[in-house]
Write an enzyme that holds these catalytic residues in place. Structure first.
Site, PDB file in Angstrom:
ATOM      1  CE  LYS B 116      -4.024  -1.919   0.576  1.00 32.04           C
ATOM      2  NZ  LYS B 116      -5.134  -2.407   1.209  1.00 32.04           N
ATOM      3  CD  GLU B 200      -4.599   6.220   3.670  1.00 29.40           C
ATOM      4  OE1 GLU B 200      -5.975   5.850   3.861  1.00 29.40           O
ATOM      5  OE2 GLU B 200      -4.212   5.708   2.599  1.00 29.40           O
ATOM      6  CG  HIS B 235     -12.796  -1.203   7.387  1.00 29.94           C
ATOM      7  ND1 HIS B 235     -12.910   0.074   7.434  1.00 29.94           N
ATOM      8  CD2 HIS B 235     -12.274  -1.698   8.548  1.00 29.94           C
ATOM      9  CE1 HIS B 235     -12.768   0.612   8.579  1.00 29.94           C
ATOM     10  NE2 HIS B 235     -12.362  -0.352   9.285  1.00 29.94           N
ATOM     11  NE  ARG B 291     -10.082  -8.143  -5.687  1.00 24.65           N
ATOM     12  CZ  ARG B 291      -9.840  -7.438  -4.804  1.00 24.65           C
ATOM     13  NH1 ARG B 291      -8.891  -7.414  -4.438  1.00 24.65           N
ATOM     14  NH2 ARG B 291     -10.725  -6.738  -4.304  1.00 24.65           N
TER      15      ARG B 291
END
Lengths: 180, 510
Positions: B116, B200, B235, B291
């Site tokens: 990430k 974040e 999430h 994907r």
């Protein structure tokens, strides 16, 4: 009363409490309140606004618009449990059941351990999700019936707790951290 | 085009990929684990191979077993679906070494997007606005504390190797930071074998929007109209729709251009999705999914493009069949994920045997299912058993059609998310298109579920009657005399009692 009721192959855990006000039915934890009365050839049940008749013919149930095949097993009477012989009345034997089928990924308790309500007893994994099975009350662990890696089925007794106070709620699963 | 395709997945996605591949004249080879010997996806294939034990690591995640199966069955390509091996760069490398085409992006691109932090860096370099945060791994609590103070609370810990919503932890103030840091690290280590975290800024009431991108051989390609996937729990997405009700033409164009440019800068090829958070009229990069995604059908329904077909064409060097100039989209599509989970018990997994499975049908209704009546849903895999999608002229009519379709969808034997979807489709905020990623919790949508539907109500009635009749006193029923024929005769009796073929179904109201 607690029992397992299979209707047309669909297995459910049922709890029924009958009081003067009416009947309380829990089907896999979802609550329904209503009234029941005997009629000539069966039972009339009212869960919503309408009375509906239910008849039994062997293992077949005939309701107003369908017939179903039923099977009943694992009948437990709550009152007989506390009246077990050779046990002091204040001690309550509480089986801890798996809330879902899955795999035991961690056993966080052991025989004889004193646990507090909410302590994690074991962690079950199913469908990439881990669920902590917590102690429903304070007590002593008197049996641990699974080891890590075991597969369990829903409602299987995984441990037994001996508590000193009546349970405040049923053994519940807390959706915990997920895993892949 | 390929002649023989191995589909290294199970459930609905394996069936969905096979549908397109077989329509293209490709011979499909399925794989299955010991737990999936009777699984529905086997029947969707031309042939299938058992690859190992029930645990994912023994079978669907077992790269060696899958490559062996591919070699033995002379497959010239492998489609990984989503999950499992779909975003494992080393698997893509091993496919290439074995002379088998991996239907997906190049391994280098998978590696960059799979980390990430490196994905954030690469996107920022390509001029993509990135969610405020740090582009490095946090080595200590003190370092995290410093960064969090700089960003301002609340902040979100994320696992650099994370995915599927796992390994994220929100921190509201400095007092919770140390505990969250350790907890998130251990979750990340347990799930991804890598404890590394970054931070974040946490955006309150943000929307999740994403752009499907398709890049051809030389990196030229198309971006599709955005999808919005704000309805989530833990999430993880539950409902997706396209287009987003919050985005206008100008932002839509910018979003699409930024997503395509971002992936191009990575040397990306084939289908991929760039996810963004949309907040205060601004969008910022979140992550790349390298994907085909679960929610790809809604894009197919509004554009008429078969994404699996395009994936296979790109992988075989035939190129994309649609250009950005020709790309059109029309109307609105919504998808609900039907998971084997009980929304009344905090989405507790509900594996087991599906004893009855009835799907809605009609124009503009699409069901991608991985199970049928009689199927076993094993506890070892993802809970997604089916996707229900509807598409049509407007969002308003599609919300209504979805509600009808959810009512007509019946699954017996296991619990599903259908009762949740029923509540959501009747929610005022949802109907107005007012969506945000924590709305399921904030609005206590689960608390509004009153029942699991008419079938369970019937069970409750029977249970009440059983208890009242004194039937329990005679002990459990013994199932010794059950023959195969009895199920048929019972079904026949039910059918006749219900009025036979010409019965008018009772109206449902719940």
């Amino acid at each position: 009363m607690r029992f397992r009721l299979v209707v047309d192959g669909d297995p459910r855990r049922v709890e029924v409490e009958q009081g003067p006000e009416g009947i309380l039915i829990r089907v896999d934890g979802a609550e329904y309140r209503g009234k029941v009365r005997r009629v000539d050839d069966g039972i009339a049940v009212r869960l919503g606004s309408k009375w509906r008749r239910v008849r039994f013919v062997g293992r077949t149930v005939i309701t107003q618009d369908a017939t179903h095949e039923i099977a009943i097993s694992e009948i437990e009477d709550e009152t007989s449990d506390s009246a077990l012989p050779a046990r002091s009345r204040s001690v309550r034997r509480l089986p801890i059941r798996a809330p879902m089928p899955g795999r035991v990924v961690r056993v966080a308790t052991r025989l004889g351990l004193e646990v507090k309500r909410g302590d994690t007893l074991l962690v079950l994994e199913a469908m990439k999700m881990q669920n902590e099975i917590a102690a429903p009350q304070d007590g002593t662990v008197t049996a641990v019936r699974v080891v890590e890696g075991d597969s369990v089925i829903a409602d299987q007794i995984v441990a037994v707790l001996e508590g000193h106070r009546p349970p405040e709620s049923r053994a519940g699963a807390r959706a915990g951290t997920s895993s892949s | 085009m390929f002649r023989r395709l191995l589909i290294a997945n199970r459930g609905e996605i394996a069936i969905r990929v096979a549908r397109t591949a077989r329509a293209m004249g490709i011979h499909c080879i399925g794989v299955y684990s010991e737990a999936d010997r009777t699984a529905l996806h086997r029947t969707a294939m031309d042939e299938s191979v058992e690859i190992g034990g029930p645990l994912p690591a023994q079978s669907y995640l077992n790269a060696s077993a899958i490559l062996r199966a591919a070699t033995e069955t002379r497959a010239d390509a492998i489609h990984p679906g989503y999950g499992f091996l779909s975003e494992k760069a080393d698997f893509a490398v091993r496919c290439a070494e074995a002379g088998i085409v991996f239907v997906g992006p190049p391994p280098e691109a998978i590696a960059v997007t799979g980390d990430k932090v490196s994905a954030r860096r690469a996107m920022a370099e390509a001029g993509v606005p990135v969610t405020e945060g740090v582009d490095r791994v946090l080595r200590s609590v003190d370092e995290a504390r410093e960064v969090a103070a700089h960003l301002g609370y609340p902040v979100l810990f994320k696992a650099t190797a994370g995915g599927g919503g796992i390994g994220m932890s929100r921190v509201d103030g400095p007092e919770d930071l140390a505990e969250s840091f350790e907890a998130a690290r251990s979750v990340a280590r347990a799930n991804f074998g890598n404890p590394d975290l970054f931070l974040e800024k946490y955006l309150r009431k943000a929307r999740h929007v994403e752009v499907q991108v398709l890049l051809g051989d030389r990196g030229a390609g198309v971006g599709f109209v955005e999808r919005e996937c704000s309805v989530q729990r833990r999430h993880q997405k539950l409902v997706e729709e396209t287009p987003s009700p919050a985005i206008g033409a100008a932002v839509r164009k910018r979003l699409r251009e930024v997503a395509v440019r971002g992936l191009q800068s990575l040397g990306y090829r084939n289908a991929g999705t760039v996810e963004f958070l949309f907040h205060d009229g601004r969008f910022t990069f979140n992550e790349v999914n390298a994907r085909l995604q679960v929610e790809h059908p809604i894009t197919e329904m509004v554009t008429g493009v078969d994404l699996v077909r395009q994936q296979l064409r790109v992988a075989s060097g035939e190129g994309i069949e649609v250009s950005q100039n020709e790309m059109r989209w029309k109307g609105h599509a919504i998808e609900c994920r039907i998971n084997a989970e009980d929304p009344l018990r905090n989405f507790l997994p509900s594996p087991g045997r599906v004893v009855d499975f009835r799907v809605p049908a009609g124009g503009q209704i699409r069901v991608d299912a991985g199970v049928a009546a009689g199927s076993i849903v094993p506890a070892f895999y993802d809970p997604l058993i089916a996707k229900l999608a509807v598409a049509g002229s407007s969002r308003e009519t599609m919300v209504r059609r979805m509600l009808q379709s959810v009512d007509a969808f019946e699954v017996r034997g296991i619990h599903t998310t259908l009762p949740f979807h029923r509540v959501l489709m009747s929610d005022r905020d949802f109907i107005r298109g007012n969506l945000w990623t924590t709305m399921v919790d904030d609005l206590h949508l689960v608390g509004r579920i009153r029942s699991r539907g008419p079938w369970e109500r019937q069970i409750a009635e029977i249970a009440a009657a059983v208890a009242a009749s004194g039937r329990l006193m005679s002990g459990p029923t013994i199932d010794l005399l059950r023959s195969k024929a009895s199920a048929w005769s019972a079904a026949g009796r039910r059918h006749l009692l219900a009025g036979g073929d010409h019965a008018v179904p009772p109206r449902r109201r719940w």
